[in-house]
Motif scaffolding. Sequence first.
Motif, PDB file in Angstrom:
ATOM      1  N   VAL A 199      38.249  60.292 -53.653  1.00 58.08           N
ATOM      2  CA  VAL A 199      39.122  59.138 -53.873  1.00 58.08           C
ATOM      3  C   VAL A 199      40.258  59.057 -52.869  1.00 58.08           C
ATOM      4  O   VAL A 199      40.981  58.054 -52.830  1.00 58.08           O
ATOM      5  N   GLY A 200      40.453  60.072 -52.042  1.00 56.71           N
ATOM      6  CA  GLY A 200      41.549  60.016 -51.080  1.00 56.71           C
ATOM      7  C   GLY A 200      41.561  61.235 -50.194  1.00 56.71           C
ATOM      8  O   GLY A 200      40.741  62.146 -50.322  1.00 56.71           O
ATOM      9  N   ILE A 201      42.508  61.241 -49.280  1.00 52.85           N
ATOM     10  CA  ILE A 201      42.710  62.386 -48.402  1.00 52.85           C
ATOM     11  C   ILE A 201      44.203  62.539 -48.180  1.00 52.85           C
ATOM     12  O   ILE A 201      44.946  61.547 -48.114  1.00 52.85           O
ATOM     13  N   ILE A 202      44.662  63.772 -48.124  1.00 52.78           N
ATOM     14  CA  ILE A 202      46.080  64.058 -47.963  1.00 52.78           C
ATOM     15  C   ILE A 202      46.243  65.022 -46.791  1.00 52.78           C
ATOM     16  O   ILE A 202      45.459  65.961 -46.627  1.00 52.78           O
ATOM     17  N   THR A 203      47.249  64.775 -45.968  1.00 51.64           N
ATOM     18  CA  THR A 203      47.465  65.565 -44.762  1.00 51.64           C
ATOM     19  C   THR A 203      48.822  66.254 -44.816  1.00 51.64           C
ATOM     20  O   THR A 203      49.676  65.919 -45.646  1.00 51.64           O
ATOM     21  N   ASP A 204      49.011  67.201 -43.894  1.00 52.00           N
ATOM     22  CA  ASP A 204      50.302  67.878 -43.836  1.00 52.00           C
ATOM     23  C   ASP A 204      51.416  66.925 -43.427  1.00 52.00           C
ATOM     24  O   ASP A 204      52.577  67.090 -43.805  1.00 52.00           O
ATOM     25  N   THR A 205      51.068  65.889 -42.670  1.00 52.67           N
ATOM     26  CA  THR A 205      52.071  64.888 -42.294  1.00 52.67           C
ATOM     27  C   THR A 205      52.620  64.155 -43.506  1.00 52.67           C
ATOM     28  O   THR A 205      53.810  63.839 -43.573  1.00 52.67           O
ATOM     29  N   ASP A 206      51.756  63.883 -44.483  1.00 53.64           N
ATOM     30  CA  ASP A 206      52.207  63.210 -45.700  1.00 53.64           C
ATOM     31  C   ASP A 206      53.248  64.045 -46.439  1.00 53.64           C
ATOM     32  O   ASP A 206      54.255  63.521 -46.930  1.00 53.64           O
ATOM     33  N   ILE A 207      53.014  65.352 -46.508  1.00 53.82           N
ATOM     34  CA  ILE A 207      53.949  66.224 -47.222  1.00 53.82           C
ATOM     35  C   ILE A 207      55.248  66.373 -46.445  1.00 53.82           C
ATOM     36  O   ILE A 207      56.342  66.406 -47.029  1.00 53.82           O
ATOM     37  N   ILE A 208      55.150  66.460 -45.109  1.00 52.95           N
ATOM     38  CA  ILE A 208      56.366  66.540 -44.294  1.00 52.95           C
ATOM     39  C   ILE A 208      57.230  65.296 -44.497  1.00 52.95           C
ATOM     40  O   ILE A 208      58.453  65.373 -44.573  1.00 52.95           O
ATOM     41  N   LYS A 209      56.572  64.148 -44.625  1.00 54.02           N
ATOM     42  CA  LYS A 209      57.309  62.905 -44.858  1.00 54.02           C
ATOM     43  C   LYS A 209      58.041  62.956 -46.195  1.00 54.02           C
ATOM     44  O   LYS A 209      59.209  62.539 -46.303  1.00 54.02           O
ATOM     45  N   ILE A 210      57.368  63.462 -47.224  1.00 52.87           N
ATOM     46  CA  ILE A 210      57.997  63.560 -48.537  1.00 52.87           C
ATOM     47  C   ILE A 210      59.184  64.523 -48.483  1.00 52.87           C
ATOM     48  O   ILE A 210      60.255  64.253 -49.039  1.00 52.87           O
ATOM     49  N   GLU A 211      59.013  65.658 -47.802  1.00 52.80           N
ATOM     50  CA  GLU A 211      60.106  66.624 -47.696  1.00 52.80           C
ATOM     51  C   GLU A 211      61.286  66.045 -46.932  1.00 52.80           C
ATOM     52  O   GLU A 211      62.444  66.295 -47.278  1.00 52.80           O
ATOM     53  N   SER A 212      61.011  65.286 -45.889  1.00 53.51           N
ATOM     54  CA  SER A 212      62.097  64.683 -45.119  1.00 53.51           C
ATOM     55  C   SER A 212      62.856  63.663 -45.957  1.00 53.51           C
ATOM     56  O   SER A 212      64.081  63.552 -45.878  1.00 53.51           O
ATOM     57  N   GLU A 213      62.145  62.913 -46.797  1.00 50.68           N
ATOM     58  CA  GLU A 213      62.804  61.961 -47.686  1.00 50.68           C
ATOM     59  C   GLU A 213      63.727  62.693 -48.660  1.00 50.68           C
ATOM     60  O   GLU A 213      64.823  62.226 -48.968  1.00 50.68           O
TER      61      GLU A 213
END
Length: 908
Positions: free
Chosen positions: A571-585
């Motif tokens: 149903v989806g794919i998640i990358t390390d960039t997605d998590i880095i974005k969340i941490e930066s927020e």
Amino acid sequence: MWYQHIREETQTYLKTFVYPYTGFLTKPLIRPKFIAVVEASLIGITSGLAAVTLKEGVGWLGSWRIAASLKFPPWLLLPIFGLIGGFLTGVLVERLAPETGGSGVPQVKAALAGMTVPLNFQIAIVKMLTTILTVGSGLTLGRQGPTVQIGASLAAWISRWLPTSPSYSRQLIACGAAAGLAAGFNAPIAGVLFVVEDLMHDVSGITLGPAIIASFVGAVTSQMLGGKSLYLENSSDYLDTSITGFLDPKEIPFYIVLGILAGLLGTVFSRGIIATSIFNQRKLKLKLPWRIAITGLISGLIIASLPESFHNYTGLREILGSNEANLKLSFIAFTAHFVLTIFAAGSGAPGGLFAPSLIIGSALGQIIGILQSNLVGIEQPTIFALAGMGAFFCAVSRAPITAVVVIFEQTQDFRLVLPLMIVSIVALLVAEKIDKKSLSDLVLDLKGLQLNKETSANDYLSNIRADQVMHTPVETLDFNLTLDEVKQKFSSSTHRGFPVLDSQGLLVGIVTQTDLVYTRKRQVPGNHLLKEFMTLHPMTVKTRDNLSEVLNLLHRYKISRLPVMEGRHLVGIITDTDIIKIESEQLIGETNSRTNPPEPSYVVYQTRAPQIGNGRLLVPLSNPRTAPALLRLAAVIARQRNYELECLQIVIVPRQNSPAETVVDTTESRRLLAMAERIATDLQIPIHTQVRVGHDIADAILETVKERHISLILMGWKGDIAPGRIFGSIVDTLMQQAICEVVVVKWGGEKFREREKFSGVANEKFNPYSDYVYSFLGWRQWLVPLRDIPTQAAAVKLLPALVSLSVKPEILLCQVCTQSVVNPNIQEMQQAARMLKHRLHTEVMATTVCSKSVSEAVVDLANAHHSDVVVIGASKEGFLRHMINGNIPEAIARGCDCTVILVRAANN
């Protein structure tokens, strides 16, 4: 390097000779529940052994100290023991593990709250040695508190043998803490309750099964090797068995007084330890070894001046737990232990506060029991002593349930339950009235570790699920693609990897740029299939896994992306960039819209079918006359892609009304969905249905796409156009914002419109299913304008399903060349035509048309070839350009009398 060469050769051998034939070996051979039981048992055994070792070590050193004090003057020997033992303890703590200072319970509490607090094998060993030196040298501290930190440290050490997610490691640490306390007191139930009640403040944050197993095994291990009890030696023998009543009403006021005094004095005790710690750190400014050494010296001098029974803490506990203690002895024991424990704990010496709290509470209860006996005449000082233990323990730890259970498990006498409950609750209420925080929280505050109970159960990433961040739907590759086709896909995409699906739509592998580098090094021919060089059995996560677990997997296995599964659906794919974005927020303090969504639509009715497909196709229904045709189209697409149908009916309510609080009539909606269920049953397609109440149709559809992990939306369009819009507000919004594939149908043809115009509810002979589906038989001439790579176009991928509705279809692929296109790629068009002809076994032609206007060229071509259906591909970016440069899809739909199907690929 040589090891890199060996690793590459090993991977080559596995990919070539092992994985294709033994894929089942990559599946877990041991169930996770079985592993959890084994780990919990191992933690319980090691914690039990550590508790027994600690008990024997303290007993050996303490016995040696008592024996020596009988041969030499106590006023000389006891202070020397305290001085030397305290100094050695301080040196070990300062040089080997500063985290072992104090009781250790606050450190475990901080670790379970997600703070960075070291817990490892070295801390367990140092804590054990220093506690033996501290308690054995005569400082009035206990060994039960340190067993909590020792057990948690051993559990953290064991969890590193088989790396797991942070949340599961936290579970194991909780198991270790529970097993440590259970082994220290021989109280397995109290061990679990203490972790839940004091350390975590949340039963949802711990899996109770492993914690109970660890506590039980730890208690059994300590009981088998260390005796029946590690604290109250045969305490039940001192209870007056001639008393048959559980509680005399005359005693209740005295128990209340005992609870009030325990709450007051317990708060003074906690604040006294904090004040002493602040004085030692900020005023006295001595190094830790000298601080503990001086405390040991003073403790030895004071204890030497007391009666001989105070030299041996075990003997003193036995006296306080019996009827032999008098008022004077109880008062001296209370005062001495109250003051000496404050000094010992304030010095930073390793040692627990559980045992001193029980001794102080026992002495306080003995005093109240003797006074009660003199006033009322009921001689039960022992029960008051045991009740005082629970009351003072509760006032210090703020864990009333643990206080009741730990005393009851030691005595196994039901007469204590009611007195313990009364004094514990009263003590807790009084203590919390004076100070809201427990001693552990005060110690953490002193160390600068602010513990927020509302968020301590998990860190920021643990509160966000994978399906809230993942990209969906996923751009995938078929495992029968050749290496050359895969390279072409990578060259035309910004993605660094793609999940690979088999012919059934199931995830079987993943291909990344690293795999392409591997093929280049090995000079793999371009006609080799993808399934021969992809990475088999990729690691995946579930939709409800939190980002903390996802990040742990990404870092541990050095990968950059993880497929997200719901059951067997990709149903989806998640990358390390997605998590880095969340941490930066989080770092810059941005408000995350995921945690503060607007008021959503509300599901008022739903049905569910078995989840047997590889995706879901959403069909929003509103018109009963066009619904059968839409469902027929949806059925052929679902059958080709092995999807399930999700039919949605939306009821709109005014903006001022809350969807969740508005009463609506769902009769017509349910009737429409029942018709959809009958059609799907006839077509043998699994179908789910739901009725939503919301403020906006497009928003409700988008919410459904996200919640139900929709892969494709199929909906109709009436042909109405609003000013400033292409297809209208609903379709435009879905085209721009829907993350899944979108297919929009504008029905055409004179016969179709006549049937729609004159058919109605009053016409009893009208059969919407047969009448509308009849129009599919006239769909013979198909026109497919293409702009992107023909073999990868969304419209081309959808054609096999669509043309299955018509008899002897003829397909014309066309490419409209404008002035910006100098050399049209005729070969790619011909390649796409051959591919479709081979796959569909029908006539497929390809042509190229040059024109200044794309829409006019397509309309003219459709009219010239008498096309029945025009299938147009679009993208999100292309759709936005249409709004600026001209409404191409709308112009084609308005200019063509035939049916127009717009296919927009998923937004990746």
